[in-house]
Structure formats: structure tokens, C-alpha cells
Design an enzyme around this catalytic site. Structure first.
Site, PDB file in Angstrom:
ATOM      1  N   ARG A  45       0.803  -1.193   0.000  1.00 19.39           N
ATOM      2  CA  ARG A  45       0.000   0.000   0.000  1.00 19.39           C
ATOM      3  C   ARG A  45       0.854   1.269   0.000  1.00 19.39           C
ATOM      4  O   ARG A  45       0.361   2.354  -0.230  1.00 19.39           O
ATOM      5  CB  ARG A  45      -0.889  -0.025   1.254  1.00 19.39           C
ATOM      6  CG  ARG A  45      -2.057  -0.992   1.127  1.00 19.39           C
ATOM      7  CD  ARG A  45      -2.749  -1.180   2.458  1.00 19.39           C
ATOM      8  NE  ARG A  45      -2.285  -2.446   3.044  1.00 19.39           N
ATOM      9  CZ  ARG A  45      -2.689  -2.873   4.234  1.00 19.39           C
ATOM     10  NH1 ARG A  45      -3.493  -2.137   4.980  1.00 19.39           N
ATOM     11  NH2 ARG A  45      -2.264  -4.030   4.706  1.00 19.39           N
ATOM     12  N   GLU A 101       7.372   2.056  -6.506  1.00 23.63           N
ATOM     13  CA  GLU A 101       7.616   1.493  -5.171  1.00 23.63           C
ATOM     14  C   GLU A 101       7.852   2.637  -4.186  1.00 23.63           C
ATOM     15  O   GLU A 101       8.374   3.690  -4.567  1.00 23.63           O
ATOM     16  CB  GLU A 101       8.843   0.565  -5.294  1.00 23.63           C
ATOM     17  CG  GLU A 101       9.463   0.048  -4.018  1.00 23.63           C
ATOM     18  CD  GLU A 101       8.655  -1.003  -3.293  1.00 23.63           C
ATOM     19  OE1 GLU A 101       7.479  -0.713  -2.989  1.00 23.63           O
ATOM     20  OE2 GLU A 101       9.195  -2.081  -2.993  1.00 23.63           O
ATOM     21  N   ASP A 102       7.472   2.445  -2.932  1.00 24.61           N
ATOM     22  CA  ASP A 102       7.735   3.500  -1.948  1.00 24.61           C
ATOM     23  C   ASP A 102       9.201   3.515  -1.527  1.00 24.61           C
ATOM     24  O   ASP A 102       9.871   4.535  -1.622  1.00 24.61           O
ATOM     25  CB  ASP A 102       6.789   3.369  -0.732  1.00 24.61           C
ATOM     26  CG  ASP A 102       6.846   2.002  -0.050  1.00 24.61           C
ATOM     27  OD1 ASP A 102       7.505   1.081  -0.585  1.00 24.61           O
ATOM     28  OD2 ASP A 102       6.230   1.844   1.023  1.00 24.61           O
ATOM     29  N   ASP A 105      14.502  -1.275   0.136  1.00 27.79           N
ATOM     30  CA  ASP A 105      15.233  -1.487   1.389  1.00 27.79           C
ATOM     31  C   ASP A 105      16.202  -2.657   1.163  1.00 27.79           C
ATOM     32  O   ASP A 105      17.262  -2.465   0.584  1.00 27.79           O
ATOM     33  CB  ASP A 105      14.175  -1.759   2.467  1.00 27.79           C
ATOM     34  CG  ASP A 105      14.721  -1.854   3.866  1.00 27.79           C
ATOM     35  OD1 ASP A 105      15.611  -1.088   4.222  1.00 27.79           O
ATOM     36  OD2 ASP A 105      14.251  -2.719   4.630  1.00 27.79           O
ATOM     37  N   LYS A 133      17.224   2.988   0.388  1.00 24.76           N
ATOM     38  CA  LYS A 133      18.151   2.839   1.518  1.00 24.76           C
ATOM     39  C   LYS A 133      19.273   1.912   1.050  1.00 24.76           C
ATOM     40  O   LYS A 133      19.239   0.706   1.341  1.00 24.76           O
ATOM     41  CB  LYS A 133      17.446   2.184   2.709  1.00 24.76           C
ATOM     42  CG  LYS A 133      16.363   2.997   3.373  1.00 24.76           C
ATOM     43  CD  LYS A 133      15.947   2.265   4.662  1.00 24.76           C
ATOM     44  CE  LYS A 133      14.535   2.510   5.034  1.00 24.76           C
ATOM     45  NZ  LYS A 133      14.060   1.637   6.130  1.00 24.76           N
ATOM     46  N   PHE A 154      14.061   4.018  10.061  1.00 18.59           N
ATOM     47  CA  PHE A 154      12.695   3.614   9.750  1.00 18.59           C
ATOM     48  C   PHE A 154      11.875   4.866   9.511  1.00 18.59           C
ATOM     49  O   PHE A 154      11.797   5.745  10.361  1.00 18.59           O
ATOM     50  CB  PHE A 154      12.096   2.780  10.889  1.00 18.59           C
ATOM     51  CG  PHE A 154      10.897   2.017  10.443  1.00 18.59           C
ATOM     52  CD1 PHE A 154      11.024   0.796   9.804  1.00 18.59           C
ATOM     53  CD2 PHE A 154       9.618   2.537  10.641  1.00 18.59           C
ATOM     54  CE1 PHE A 154       9.905   0.096   9.357  1.00 18.59           C
ATOM     55  CE2 PHE A 154       8.497   1.846  10.199  1.00 18.59           C
ATOM     56  CZ  PHE A 154       8.646   0.621   9.555  1.00 18.59           C
ATOM     57  N   VAL A 155      11.259   4.964   8.333  1.00 16.84           N
ATOM     58  CA  VAL A 155      10.541   6.186   7.963  1.00 16.84           C
ATOM     59  C   VAL A 155       9.039   5.938   7.827  1.00 16.84           C
ATOM     60  O   VAL A 155       8.597   4.805   7.583  1.00 16.84           O
ATOM     61  CB  VAL A 155      11.093   6.794   6.646  1.00 16.84           C
ATOM     62  CG1 VAL A 155      12.526   7.260   6.826  1.00 16.84           C
ATOM     63  CG2 VAL A 155      10.984   5.807   5.483  1.00 16.84           C
ATOM     64  N   ASP A 161       3.914   3.536   6.172  1.00 12.25           N
ATOM     65  CA  ASP A 161       3.369   3.312   7.516  1.00 12.25           C
ATOM     66  C   ASP A 161       4.360   2.725   8.500  1.00 12.25           C
ATOM     67  O   ASP A 161       5.366   2.138   8.127  1.00 12.25           O
ATOM     68  CB  ASP A 161       2.203   2.322   7.430  1.00 12.25           C
ATOM     69  CG  ASP A 161       2.692   0.890   7.200  1.00 12.25           C
ATOM     70  OD1 ASP A 161       3.440   0.668   6.227  1.00 12.25           O
ATOM     71  OD2 ASP A 161       2.371   0.006   8.012  1.00 12.25           O
TER      72      ASP A 161
HETATM   73  P1  IMP Z   1      12.406  -4.660   0.810  1.00 11.26           P
HETATM   74  O1  IMP Z   1      11.794  -5.886   0.230  1.00 11.26           O
HETATM   75  O2  IMP Z   1      13.260  -4.974   2.023  1.00 11.26           O
HETATM   76  O3  IMP Z   1      13.168  -3.818  -0.199  1.00 11.26           O
HETATM   77  O4  IMP Z   1      11.256  -3.813   1.429  1.00 11.26           O
HETATM   78  C1  IMP Z   1      10.443  -3.050   0.738  1.00 11.26           C
HETATM   79  C2  IMP Z   1       9.200  -2.708   1.509  1.00 11.26           C
HETATM   80  O5  IMP Z   1       9.395  -2.696   2.913  1.00 11.26           O
HETATM   81  C3  IMP Z   1       8.804  -1.310   1.147  1.00 11.26           C
HETATM   82  O6  IMP Z   1       7.973  -1.314   0.025  1.00 11.26           O
HETATM   83  C4  IMP Z   1       8.070  -0.871   2.394  1.00 11.26           C
HETATM   84  O7  IMP Z   1       6.724  -1.259   2.314  1.00 11.26           O
HETATM   85  C5  IMP Z   1       8.732  -1.615   3.506  1.00 11.26           C
HETATM   86  N1  IMP Z   1       9.703  -0.735   4.182  1.00 11.26           N
HETATM   87  C6  IMP Z   1      11.038  -0.695   4.003  1.00 11.26           C
HETATM   88  N2  IMP Z   1      11.608   0.248   4.780  1.00 11.26           N
HETATM   89  C7  IMP Z   1      10.582   0.837   5.455  1.00 11.26           C
HETATM   90  C8  IMP Z   1      10.520   1.928   6.395  1.00 11.26           C
HETATM   91  O8  IMP Z   1      11.518   2.573   6.765  1.00 11.26           O
HETATM   92  N3  IMP Z   1       9.276   2.263   6.830  1.00 11.26           N
HETATM   93  C9  IMP Z   1       8.152   1.593   6.453  1.00 11.26           C
HETATM   94  N4  IMP Z   1       8.167   0.586   5.575  1.00 11.26           N
HETATM   95  C10 IMP Z   1       9.374   0.209   5.069  1.00 11.26           C
END
Ligand code: IMP
Length: 179
Positions: A45, A101-102, A105, A133, A154-155, A161
Site C-alpha cells: 500500500r 515502489e515506496d 530497502d 536505503k 525507519f521512515v 506506515d
Molecule cells: P524490501 O523488500 O526490504 O526492499 O522492502 C520493501 C518494503 O518494505 C517497502 O515497500 C516498504 O513497504 C517496507 N519498508 C522498508 N523500509 C521501510 C521503512 O523505513 N518504513 C516503512 N516501511 C518500510
């Protein structure tokens, strides 16, 4: 769920986000100039505010679709195992696709989604992430366009959210626990 008290410190202002979104939209318009096949795919979301602002800055014929992949499950650590909770409504074979994508990470989510979508034969597949990140990356992946590189914090806000809260903040802030 984490029940500790926290405060949110502003990291990126609403004004800075708006300026960056406008600039990114210009780059995307140039990159997709002349297409009438663009589908902008928001990853639910967290990208819902970003995609809403981004598509309104795009002077291109666009369609919008959404896909939901599982991620943090209410915690502050990535689950690594990515599942598709809601698939696209439309077909993307032969289409130009921009995945929105938001945050990138660890990179597991984007990597999984891109592999899935590329198996459906899009004509072109690009990605845009509002936040990156890089210090947290575990999968070698980078979005075609990135809004802001941020440190390992963590943002929340602007659609993002913490345990489903704070998506409605107009800016992006870092979560700081006070106990
Ligand atoms: P990844 O698979 O580890 O790259 O994670 C991606 C998803 O994790 C993002 O689309 C976010 O929904 C969530 N996410 C990663 N970092 C944060 C954060 O700092 N705050 C909130 N959600 C995060």
C-alpha cells in the site's frame, strides 16, 4: 506489534517531495515520450500517495494498476519471503510498464515483483522508487529512478506506515522511540 511510544522527526518536507516528484515526472515523460502503451503499476500500500501525485504530473496517456506484495507484516524488519497478495487486474504483455515502489530497502520485494512482471512479456519494464536505503541492500537491484537516498532509518509518512499508522502525514519522517 510494537507498542513503544515514539515521535516522528521530519526528514523530507512536503515541499521537497513535491519538487522532486515534478522533476521525476519530467524525466519519465522524456523516457516514455510517444508511447500510448504505458501502465503505471503501484505497489500497495506504501506507494499510493506517491503514485497519485506522480501520475498527475505526467503528460502522457497512462493506465494505472496495482499489485500488492507482502512485506513487513507489522514489524520493522523485512520478511525476505515475498508473496503476492493482490495481482494486477490487466495484462502487461507488449506494454510499457513503470513499477512504482515506496522504498527499496533489502530489495527483495522489488526483485520478486520485477521477475514476476518480466515473465509476462512487457515491451519495457522500468521502476521508480521514492526512497532508497542503499546501505540495507541484500539483493543487487536499483530502481531506474529514485526520489531520495536516505540513511538506514525507519521512515513513515507520504503513504508509508509504521504498523499501518502515519500514512497520512504529508511529509516523510523518521521514527524515534522515546522509551
Ligand atoms: P524490501 O523488500 O526490504 O526492499 O522492502 C520493501 C518494503 O518494505 C517497502 O515497500 C516498504 O513497504 C517496507 N519498508 C522498508 N523500509 C521501510 C521503512 O523505513 N518504513 C516503512 N516501511 C518500510
Amino acid at each position: 506489534m510494537d507498542k513503544r511510544s515514539y515521535v516522528i522527526d521530519e526528514l523530507i518536507s512536503a515541499k521537497a517531495i513535491a519538487a522532486r516528484v515534478e522533476a521525476l515526472a519530467k524525466e519519465i515523460e522524456e523516457a516514455f515520450h510517444g508511447t500510448d502503451k504505458l501502465i503505471v503499476v503501484g505497489l500497495l500500500r506504501g506507494s499510493f500517495v506517491f503514485i497519485a501525485d506522480l501520475v498527475r504530473e505526467l503528460d502522457l496517456p497512462v493506465e494505472v494498476d496495482f499489485l500488492e506484495a507482502s512485506s513487513y507484516g507489522g514489524e520493522m524488519v523485512s520478511s525476505r519471503e515475498v508473496r503476492i497478495l493482490k495481482d494486477l487486474r490487466g495484462e502487461i504483455g507488449g506494454r510499457d510498464v513503470l513499477v512504482v515502489e515506496d522504498i527499496v530497502d533489502t530489495g527483495f520485494t522489488l526483485n520478486h515483483v520485477l521477475r514476476l512482471l518480466s515473465s509476462r512479456g512487457p515491451r519495457r519494464l522500468e521502476t521508480i522508487a521514492l526512497l532508497d536505503k542503499p546501505s540495507r541492500r541484500e539483493v543487487d537491484i536499483k530502481a531506474t529512478w529514485t526520489g531520495f537516498e536516505i540513511p538506514d532509518a525507519f521512515v513513515v509518512g507520504y503513504g508509508i506506515d509504521f504498523a499501518q499508522r502515519n500514512r497520512n502525514l504529508p511529509y516523510i519522517g523518521t521514527v524515534r522511540f522515546t522509551e
